[in-house]
Write an enzyme that holds these catalytic residues in place. Structure first.
Site, PDB file in Angstrom:
ATOM      1  N   GLN A 101       0.901  -1.279  -0.072  1.00  0.00           N
ATOM      2  CA  GLN A 101      -0.080   0.065  -0.005  1.00  0.00           C
ATOM      3  C   GLN A 101       0.997   1.398   0.027  1.00  0.00           C
ATOM      4  OE1 GLN A 101      -4.026   0.479   2.194  1.00  0.00           O
ATOM      5  NE2 GLN A 101      -2.347   1.951   3.656  1.00  0.00           N
ATOM      6  N   ASP A 130     -21.432  10.467  -9.572  1.00  0.00           N
ATOM      7  CA  ASP A 130     -20.497  10.579 -10.751  1.00  0.00           C
ATOM      8  C   ASP A 130     -20.743   9.343 -11.673  1.00  0.00           C
ATOM      9  OD1 ASP A 130     -17.446  10.286 -12.094  1.00  0.00           O
ATOM     10  OD2 ASP A 130     -17.267  11.642 -10.594  1.00  0.00           O
ATOM     11  N   ASP A 139     -10.019  -2.657  -3.303  1.00  0.00           N
ATOM     12  CA  ASP A 139      -9.465  -1.638  -2.170  1.00  0.00           C
ATOM     13  C   ASP A 139     -10.663  -0.725  -1.811  1.00  0.00           C
ATOM     14  OD1 ASP A 139      -7.380  -0.896  -0.724  1.00  0.00           O
ATOM     15  OD2 ASP A 139      -6.259   0.106  -2.297  1.00  0.00           O
ATOM     16  N   HIS A 169     -13.870   7.178 -14.011  1.00  0.00           N
ATOM     17  CA  HIS A 169     -13.722   8.542 -13.230  1.00  0.00           C
ATOM     18  C   HIS A 169     -14.280   8.397 -11.813  1.00  0.00           C
ATOM     19  CE1 HIS A 169     -14.771  12.757 -12.532  1.00  0.00           C
ATOM     20  NE2 HIS A 169     -13.760  13.051 -12.987  1.00  0.00           N
ATOM     21  N   ILE A 184      -2.774  -3.522   0.559  1.00  0.00           N
ATOM     22  CA  ILE A 184      -2.923  -3.149  -1.211  1.00  0.00           C
ATOM     23  C   ILE A 184      -3.191  -1.668  -1.206  1.00  0.00           C
ATOM     24  CG2 ILE A 184      -3.407  -5.609  -1.476  1.00  0.00           C
ATOM     25  CD1 ILE A 184      -6.277  -4.523  -2.218  1.00  0.00           C
ATOM     26  N   VAL A 186      -3.699   1.720  -2.348  1.00  0.00           N
ATOM     27  CA  VAL A 186      -3.708   3.132  -1.994  1.00  0.00           C
ATOM     28  C   VAL A 186      -4.618   3.096  -0.753  1.00  0.00           C
ATOM     29  CG1 VAL A 186      -3.313   4.381  -4.098  1.00  0.00           C
ATOM     30  CG2 VAL A 186      -5.519   4.064  -3.372  1.00  0.00           C
ATOM     31  N   ASN A 260     -11.756  22.653 -15.148  1.00  0.00           N
ATOM     32  CA  ASN A 260     -10.251  22.675 -15.560  1.00  0.00           C
ATOM     33  C   ASN A 260     -10.011  23.311 -16.927  1.00  0.00           C
ATOM     34  OD1 ASN A 260     -10.176  20.609 -13.933  1.00  0.00           O
ATOM     35  ND2 ASN A 260     -10.187  18.843 -15.158  1.00  0.00           N
ATOM     36  N   TYR A 273     -22.581  27.467  -7.408  1.00  0.00           N
ATOM     37  CA  TYR A 273     -23.678  27.871  -6.523  1.00  0.00           C
ATOM     38  C   TYR A 273     -23.326  27.803  -5.086  1.00  0.00           C
ATOM     39  CZ  TYR A 273     -25.814  25.774 -10.803  1.00  0.00           C
ATOM     40  OH  TYR A 273     -26.071  25.655 -12.061  1.00  0.00           O
ATOM     41  N   SER A 323     -11.230  17.513 -10.674  1.00  0.00           N
ATOM     42  CA  SER A 323     -11.948  16.256 -10.268  1.00  0.00           C
ATOM     43  C   SER A 323     -11.514  15.284  -9.139  1.00  0.00           C
ATOM     44  CB  SER A 323     -12.240  15.380 -11.266  1.00  0.00           C
ATOM     45  OG  SER A 323     -13.116  15.625 -12.412  1.00  0.00           O
TER      46      SER A 323
HETATM   47 CA    CA Z   1      -5.418   0.150   0.540  1.00  0.00          CA
END
Ligand code: CA
Length: 380
Positions: A101, A130, A139, A169, A184, A186, A260, A273, A323
């Site tokens: 990780q 999304d 994960d 995304h 593992i 992130v 962006n 808003y 994002s």
């Molecule tokens: Ca992890």
């Protein structure tokens, strides 16, 4: 400032919208003063959806019908069902899973890992509104508690409970908020927060105002604490604004990417808003990203350049964009709410402002708002 700008825009848009209805039938949102009158609209055309978060009906109507309905005293306004889209990442690369990780630089920079002795966001409900979330990503899966698909039944989706991600995304944003703290991949900003996948954007990353409103309505109905919206449009949208305000009034914290385009906003809605926190993107040297929007409505900056997170198909990817900045703030909001469960959405927002690390010009500025979001300071 934000409210005044929004007010001027409302007037401009109401003026311009009245002249844009085409002669051929058009998909529109009819917003009522009190309750949505489906029977009335049904007399004129095909009804697609009805909302209660705002009293509105979505329908396809011929021009004459819109003229007639707009004169009805119960009708507040009629607007097109605009197309909105995810804030396309400026850079995107799929990477191999790390051997162990890793602590992504953005999570590290906002000192989220230093907040975890106080709060890990446990049990706070964060909706990723999304493209969906990869439902079996190893994960994420422990934190995924439910969701909703506003675009079903369309494409491969038959069931409104199927919010699986067919774009990537949404899964990337979900990992920034709450990738699991294990051995593992992130780890997210709030690694014990509960994730809800609310799919409002299609495989191509686009959606319509009515899909977004339906997703936001689901969030308000189902007690979501935080609504994370990494998408937008440069078109001011009264119905979306009203829906965001209603979700805010219901107690939700709303966070969105500033956009962006590298320009001074307002050109990023819903972030501009007044009910929504607008987030700009920073790099690892605390500079604003060259492509990040900025302006009066920016409330906070957050890491958005070369952000490593989860991706659909059980994978991992690096992406850049506002994002990616937005879910860093959504994660910190979850940390604050787990530490202070009685806080109102306004208290959470105020806490994020008051505890931000002041970067750039002293005090509030148009690039970073109140500063870089600071997880460790926010949970004290
Ligand atoms: Ca992890």
């Amino acid at each position: 400032m934000k409210k005044i700008a929004a007010g001027i825009l409302v007037i401009c848009l109401l003026l311009s919208v009245s002249g844009v209805f085409a002669a051929s039938p058009e998909r529109v949102i009819i917003v009522f003063h009190d309750s949505p009158d489906v029977n009335l609209v049904g007399q004129y055309g095909q009804v697609h959806k009805t909302f209660h978060l705002i009293p509105a009906v979505v329908a396809t109507l011929p021009d004459q019908a819109m003229k007639a309905l707009s004169k009805n005293p119960h009708v507040k306004y009629i607007q097109p069902d605009y197309v909105t889209q995810y804030v396309a990442p400026l850079q995107m690369s799929i990477s191999a899973e790390p051997l162990a990780q890793v602590l992504p630089w953005g999570v590290d920079r906002i000192d989220a890992e230093l907040a975890w002795s106080t709060s890990t966001g446990a049990g706070v409900k964060v909706a990723i509104v999304d493209t969906g979330i990869d439902r079996d990503h190893p994960d994420l899966v422990a934190n995924i508690k439910g969701g909703f698909n506003a675009i079903a039944p369309r494409g491969r989706y038959k069931d409104p409970s199927d919010f699986d991600d067919d774009h990537g995304h949404g899964t990337h944003c979900a990992g920034i908020v709450a990738a699991v703290n294990n051995d593992i991949g992130v780890v997210g900003v709030a690694p014990d927060a509960w994730l809800y996948g609310v799919k409002v954007l299609s495989k191509s990353g686009t959606g319509q105002t009515s899909d977004c409103i339906e997703g936001i309505q689901w969030c308000a109905d189902n007690g979501m604490d935080v609504i994370s919206m990494s998408w937008g449009s440069s078109t001011y949208d009264q119905a979306l604004n009203d829906a965001c305000q209603a979700a805010w009034d219901a107690g939700c914290v709303l966070v969105s990417s500033a956009g962006n385009s590298g320009v001074e906003t307002p050109d990023g809605y819903p972030s501009a808003y007044s009910s929504v926190m607008a987030i700009s993107a920073t790099d690892s040297s605390d500079n604003i990203a060259s492509w990040s929007n900025y302006g009066d409505e920016i409330e906070l900056g957050a890491p958005g350049v070369s952000v490593y997170s989860t991706y659909m198909g059980g994978e991992y990817a690096t992406m850049s964009g506002t994002s990616m900045a937005c879910p860093h703030v959504s994660g910190v909001a979850a940390l604050v709410l787990a530490a202070h469960p009685a806080y109102s959405n306004q208290q959470v927002r105020q806490t994020l402002w008051n505890t931000a690390e002041d970067i750039g010009a002293p005090g509030w500025d148009i690039y970073f708002g109140y500063g870089l979001v600071d997880a460790q300071a926010a949970v004290v």
